[in-house]
Design a protein around this motif. Structure first.
Motif, PDB file in Angstrom:
ATOM      1  N   TRP A 209     -14.447   1.281  47.302  1.00 41.65           N
ATOM      2  CA  TRP A 209     -15.766   1.983  48.325  1.00 41.65           C
ATOM      3  C   TRP A 209     -15.800   1.324  49.718  1.00 41.65           C
ATOM      4  CZ3 TRP A 209     -18.579   5.984  46.435  1.00 41.65           C
ATOM      5  CH2 TRP A 209     -18.450   6.240  45.044  1.00 41.65           C
TER       6      TRP A 209
ATOM      7  N   CYS B  80     -18.291   1.388  51.276  1.00 42.25           N
ATOM      8  CA  CYS B  80     -19.408   0.550  51.349  1.00 42.25           C
ATOM      9  C   CYS B  80     -19.305  -0.783  51.044  1.00 42.25           C
ATOM     10  CB  CYS B  80     -20.684   1.130  50.598  1.00 42.25           C
ATOM     11  SG  CYS B  80     -20.440   1.278  48.843  1.00 42.25           S
TER      12      CYS B  80
ATOM     13  N   ALA C  83     -26.419  14.294  51.941  1.00 44.21           N
ATOM     14  CA  ALA C  83     -26.772  12.913  52.273  1.00 44.21           C
ATOM     15  C   ALA C  83     -27.152  12.709  53.768  1.00 44.21           C
ATOM     16  CB  ALA C  83     -25.502  12.016  52.188  1.00 44.21           C
TER      17      ALA C  83
ATOM     18  N   SER D  21     -19.954   7.749  51.738  1.00 44.84           N
ATOM     19  CA  SER D  21     -20.439   7.606  50.412  1.00 44.84           C
ATOM     20  C   SER D  21     -20.090   8.394  49.432  1.00 44.84           C
ATOM     21  CB  SER D  21     -22.096   7.690  50.797  1.00 44.84           C
ATOM     22  OG  SER D  21     -22.494   9.109  51.046  1.00 44.84           O
TER      23      SER D  21
END
Length: 220
Positions: free
Chosen positions: A118, A120, A163, A205
């Motif tokens: 990911w 993030c 989002a 995301s």
């Protein structure tokens, strides 16, 4: 240009207002909405905070970082100690697969490598070491290799747009999303640099994303 002078004044005010920054030795120049920060600060966290402060100003299109980090005597830490603290800081984050992250330190410069699923988590790893005492720069070279294939293009577009609409920093109606084979492209216009960044974070995301091309323009 009057607009550039106004932006320069606003950025200087924002730097003075930000409590985490000692702005006494920071210079600000603005050309066509592009802010150049110069001078020096006593730690890397202040350098990052200065750029973030400038990006918060509406009308700023980009920030050029020309600030140097000059560690004071009490800020200097050996590379070995920085390495130990970096590993400990990463391990403190329970969501990070630290066994897949590698740390090297040379002359206060921390380099992160490895593979994560990911984006993030890559950002989280970088943030964990940026604030460490003695660090003068961070090179985040971690690769993002998603464990899952990205969903179909219509599903990806719906997820990103949802989002974006949830973000309090962004008007999603001005963002256009294109997606193909794990790659996402963003188009449109926003009012400030932090809105463009919010759009990119929303795109990352989505599960299965391997690359985001942010072509969103800033139009005050």
């Amino acid at each position: 240009m009057d607009t550039d002078k106004s932006l320069q004044r606003l950025v200087l005010e924002e730097l003075d207002y930000e409590p985490s920054i000692d702005a006494a030795e920071i210079g600000v120049a603005v050309t066509d909405g592009v802010v150049t920060l110069s001078g020096h600060v006593s730690n890397y966290a202040q350098k990052l905070a200065a750029a973030e402060a400038a990006l918060r100003i509406e009308g700023v299109k980009a920030v050029v970082q020309d600030i140097t980090v000059r560690l004071s005597g009490d800020e200097k830490v050996s590379d070995e100690e920085i390495g130990k603290r970096a590993v400990a800081a990463l391990e403190w984050h329970s969501t990070l697969p630290t066994h897949r992250i590698h740390v090297t330190v040379e002359h206060g410069v921390v380099r992160l490598t490895g593979d994560l699923d990911w984006q993030c988590h890559k950002r989280e790893a970088g943030h964990a070491v940026e604030v460490l005492k003695g660090v003068v720069a961070v090179i985040n070279a971690i690769r993002v290799n998603p464990a899952h294939r990205m969903a179909s293009v219509p599903e990806v577009r719906r997820e990103i747009e949802a989002a974006l609409k949830r973000s309090t920093d962004l008007d999603a109606s001005h963002i256009v999303v294109a997606a193909s084979d794990g790659k996402i492209s963003l188009y449109g216009k926003v009012r400030a640099a932090f809105e463009r960044d919010a759009a990119e974070i929303a795109a990352w995301s989505v599960p299965g994303v391997i690359n985001v091309e942010n072509r969103v323009e800033i139009q005050p």
